[in-house]
Design a protein around this motif. Sequence first.
Motif, PDB file in Angstrom:
ATOM      1  N   LYS A   1       0.910  -1.185   0.041  1.00  0.00           N
ATOM      2  CA  LYS A   1       0.046   0.055  -0.035  1.00  0.00           C
ATOM      3  C   LYS A   1       0.746   1.128   0.079  1.00  0.00           C
ATOM      4  O   LYS A   1       2.075   1.325   0.475  1.00  0.00           O
ATOM      5  N   SER A   2       0.491   2.420  -0.549  1.00  0.00           N
ATOM      6  CA  SER A   2       1.008   3.569  -0.456  1.00  0.00           C
ATOM      7  C   SER A   2       1.650   3.836   0.781  1.00  0.00           C
ATOM      8  O   SER A   2       0.955   4.175   1.817  1.00  0.00           O
ATOM      9  N   GLY A   3       2.888   4.454   0.985  1.00  0.00           N
ATOM     10  CA  GLY A   3       3.466   4.840   1.962  1.00  0.00           C
ATOM     11  C   GLY A   3       3.909   4.014   3.028  1.00  0.00           C
ATOM     12  O   GLY A   3       4.296   4.653   4.066  1.00  0.00           O
ATOM     13  N   VAL A   4       3.512   2.565   2.646  1.00  0.00           N
ATOM     14  CA  VAL A   4       4.096   1.682   3.949  1.00  0.00           C
ATOM     15  C   VAL A   4       5.414   1.478   4.160  1.00  0.00           C
ATOM     16  O   VAL A   4       6.184   1.374   3.016  1.00  0.00           O
ATOM     17  N   LYS A   5       6.092   1.927   5.224  1.00  0.00           N
ATOM     18  CA  LYS A   5       7.443   1.878   5.360  1.00  0.00           C
ATOM     19  C   LYS A   5       8.079   0.460   5.995  1.00  0.00           C
ATOM     20  O   LYS A   5       7.347  -0.045   7.088  1.00  0.00           O
ATOM     21  N   LEU A   6       8.916   0.129   5.547  1.00  0.00           N
ATOM     22  CA  LEU A   6       9.457  -1.334   6.045  1.00  0.00           C
ATOM     23  C   LEU A   6      10.816  -1.017   6.389  1.00  0.00           C
ATOM     24  O   LEU A   6      11.680  -0.397   5.976  1.00  0.00           O
ATOM     25  N   THR A   7      11.159  -1.429   7.811  1.00  0.00           N
ATOM     26  CA  THR A   7      12.347  -1.245   8.638  1.00  0.00           C
ATOM     27  C   THR A   7      12.756  -2.538   8.982  1.00  0.00           C
ATOM     28  O   THR A   7      12.181  -3.564   9.531  1.00  0.00           O
ATOM     29  N   VAL A   8      14.172  -2.725   8.769  1.00  0.00           N
ATOM     30  CA  VAL A   8      14.715  -4.084   9.003  1.00  0.00           C
ATOM     31  C   VAL A   8      16.006  -3.903  10.015  1.00  0.00           C
ATOM     32  O   VAL A   8      16.797  -3.002   9.798  1.00  0.00           O
ATOM     33  N   ASN A   9      15.782  -4.526  11.294  1.00  0.00           N
ATOM     34  CA  ASN A   9      17.072  -4.260  12.142  1.00  0.00           C
ATOM     35  C   ASN A   9      17.395  -5.616  12.390  1.00  0.00           C
ATOM     36  O   ASN A   9      17.068  -6.456  13.509  1.00  0.00           O
ATOM     37  N   ALA A  10      17.963  -6.331  11.470  1.00  0.00           N
ATOM     38  CA  ALA A  10      18.418  -7.605  11.552  1.00  0.00           C
ATOM     39  C   ALA A  10      20.024  -7.834  11.041  1.00  0.00           C
ATOM     40  O   ALA A  10      20.137  -7.644   9.968  1.00  0.00           O
ATOM     41  N   PRO A  11      20.804  -7.629  12.045  1.00  0.00           N
ATOM     42  CA  PRO A  11      22.355  -7.753  11.646  1.00  0.00           C
ATOM     43  C   PRO A  11      22.692  -8.980  11.032  1.00  0.00           C
ATOM     44  O   PRO A  11      21.998  -9.997  11.161  1.00  0.00           O
ATOM     45  N   LYS A  12      23.915  -8.984  10.328  1.00  0.00           N
ATOM     46  CA  LYS A  12      24.133 -10.429   9.834  1.00  0.00           C
ATOM     47  C   LYS A  12      24.758 -10.969  11.092  1.00  0.00           C
ATOM     48  O   LYS A  12      25.260 -10.702  11.919  1.00  0.00           O
ATOM     49  N   MET A  13      24.290 -12.570  10.792  1.00  0.00           N
ATOM     50  CA  MET A  13      24.455 -13.470  11.824  1.00  0.00           C
ATOM     51  C   MET A  13      24.608 -14.715  11.372  1.00  0.00           C
ATOM     52  O   MET A  13      24.387 -15.000  10.116  1.00  0.00           O
ATOM     53  N   SER A  14      25.149 -15.638  12.313  1.00  0.00           N
ATOM     54  CA  SER A  14      25.358 -17.148  11.845  1.00  0.00           C
ATOM     55  C   SER A  14      24.721 -17.963  13.009  1.00  0.00           C
ATOM     56  O   SER A  14      24.974 -17.791  14.136  1.00  0.00           O
ATOM     57  N   ALA A  15      23.809 -18.720  12.801  1.00  0.00           N
ATOM     58  CA  ALA A  15      23.524 -19.706  13.565  1.00  0.00           C
ATOM     59  C   ALA A  15      22.712 -21.023  12.716  1.00  0.00           C
ATOM     60  O   ALA A  15      22.359 -20.830  11.701  1.00  0.00           O
ATOM     61  N   LYS A  16      22.821 -21.962  13.586  1.00  0.00           N
ATOM     62  CA  LYS A  16      22.417 -23.423  12.963  1.00  0.00           C
ATOM     63  C   LYS A  16      20.976 -23.484  13.353  1.00  0.00           C
ATOM     64  O   LYS A  16      20.357 -23.940  13.994  1.00  0.00           O
ATOM     65  N   ILE A  17      20.303 -23.163  12.114  1.00  0.00           N
ATOM     66  CA  ILE A  17      18.817 -23.019  12.019  1.00  0.00           C
ATOM     67  C   ILE A  17      18.293 -23.474  10.760  1.00  0.00           C
ATOM     68  O   ILE A  17      19.056 -23.422   9.580  1.00  0.00           O
ATOM     69  N   ASN A  18      17.287 -23.846  10.596  1.00  0.00           N
ATOM     70  CA  ASN A  18      16.679 -24.277   9.060  1.00  0.00           C
ATOM     71  C   ASN A  18      16.154 -23.160   8.514  1.00  0.00           C
ATOM     72  O   ASN A  18      15.194 -22.559   8.601  1.00  0.00           O
ATOM     73  N   LYS A  19      17.284 -22.905   7.575  1.00  0.00           N
ATOM     74  CA  LYS A  19      16.935 -21.588   6.675  1.00  0.00           C
ATOM     75  C   LYS A  19      15.692 -21.515   6.070  1.00  0.00           C
ATOM     76  O   LYS A  19      14.969 -20.547   5.958  1.00  0.00           O
ATOM     77  N   ASP A  20      15.269 -22.621   5.417  1.00  0.00           N
ATOM     78  CA  ASP A  20      14.017 -22.699   4.594  1.00  0.00           C
ATOM     79  C   ASP A  20      12.925 -22.430   5.350  1.00  0.00           C
ATOM     80  O   ASP A  20      11.693 -21.611   5.217  1.00  0.00           O
ATOM     81  N   TYR A  21      12.933 -23.080   6.444  1.00  0.00           N
ATOM     82  CA  TYR A  21      11.790 -22.908   7.590  1.00  0.00           C
ATOM     83  C   TYR A  21      11.625 -21.551   8.188  1.00  0.00           C
ATOM     84  O   TYR A  21      10.532 -20.890   8.099  1.00  0.00           O
ATOM     85  N   VAL A  22      12.865 -20.913   8.364  1.00  0.00           N
ATOM     86  CA  VAL A  22      12.537 -19.586   8.873  1.00  0.00           C
ATOM     87  C   VAL A  22      12.386 -18.542   7.813  1.00  0.00           C
ATOM     88  O   VAL A  22      11.597 -17.573   8.313  1.00  0.00           O
ATOM     89  N   SER A  23      12.877 -18.918   6.786  1.00  0.00           N
ATOM     90  CA  SER A  23      12.437 -17.960   5.415  1.00  0.00           C
ATOM     91  C   SER A  23      10.978 -18.083   5.127  1.00  0.00           C
ATOM     92  O   SER A  23      10.319 -17.012   4.944  1.00  0.00           O
ATOM     93  N   HIS A  24      10.272 -19.228   5.146  1.00  0.00           N
ATOM     94  CA  HIS A  24       8.947 -19.416   4.919  1.00  0.00           C
ATOM     95  C   HIS A  24       8.090 -18.771   6.029  1.00  0.00           C
ATOM     96  O   HIS A  24       7.371 -17.949   5.706  1.00  0.00           O
ATOM     97  N   ILE A  25       8.616 -18.920   7.334  1.00  0.00           N
ATOM     98  CA  ILE A  25       7.852 -18.037   8.154  1.00  0.00           C
ATOM     99  C   ILE A  25       7.842 -16.630   8.269  1.00  0.00           C
ATOM    100  O   ILE A  25       6.731 -15.762   8.401  1.00  0.00           O
ATOM    101  N   LEU A  26       8.848 -16.199   8.072  1.00  0.00           N
ATOM    102  CA  LEU A  26       9.098 -14.804   8.078  1.00  0.00           C
ATOM    103  C   LEU A  26       8.361 -14.251   6.608  1.00  0.00           C
ATOM    104  O   LEU A  26       7.694 -12.925   6.877  1.00  0.00           O
TER     105      LEU A  26
END
Length: 124
Positions: A1-26
């Motif tokens: 929609k017009s004017g919606v602002k997306l802010t991302v506050n997620a530094p580069k990180m490394s963790a042993k997580i299921n990348k596909d699942y986390v990507s799907h959820i987010l």
Amino acid sequence: KSGVKLTVNAPKMSAKINKDYVSHILLHLLTNAAEYTPENGTIVLEYKKRSAHTHQFLVSDTGVGIAEELHDEVFKPFREIRDLTTGDGLGLPICRQMALKMNGDLEIDPAFTRGTRFVLELHV
């Protein structure tokens, strides 16, 4: 929609997580936030490391919010809290099951009152 602002506050990180699942959820949470955030609203994606083995992803929006009595309902299959013409009521239940399979959980933050905040917490 017009004017919606997306802010991302997620530094580069490394963790042993299921990348596909986390990507799907987010992606699902961000898509829902985009759908329910009004014009000139805000969507925020944050990452917080709570301890050596606990990671949190938070997706917040400034939409109308979800009534507290419906917080558990949205995670039950086929329980759309809005019009069923836009979905089948399986997205959030599937996302929660993915979180549980990763030894985590997906919940709505009851203390957040300026819209809705979903908290994906993972223990790795």
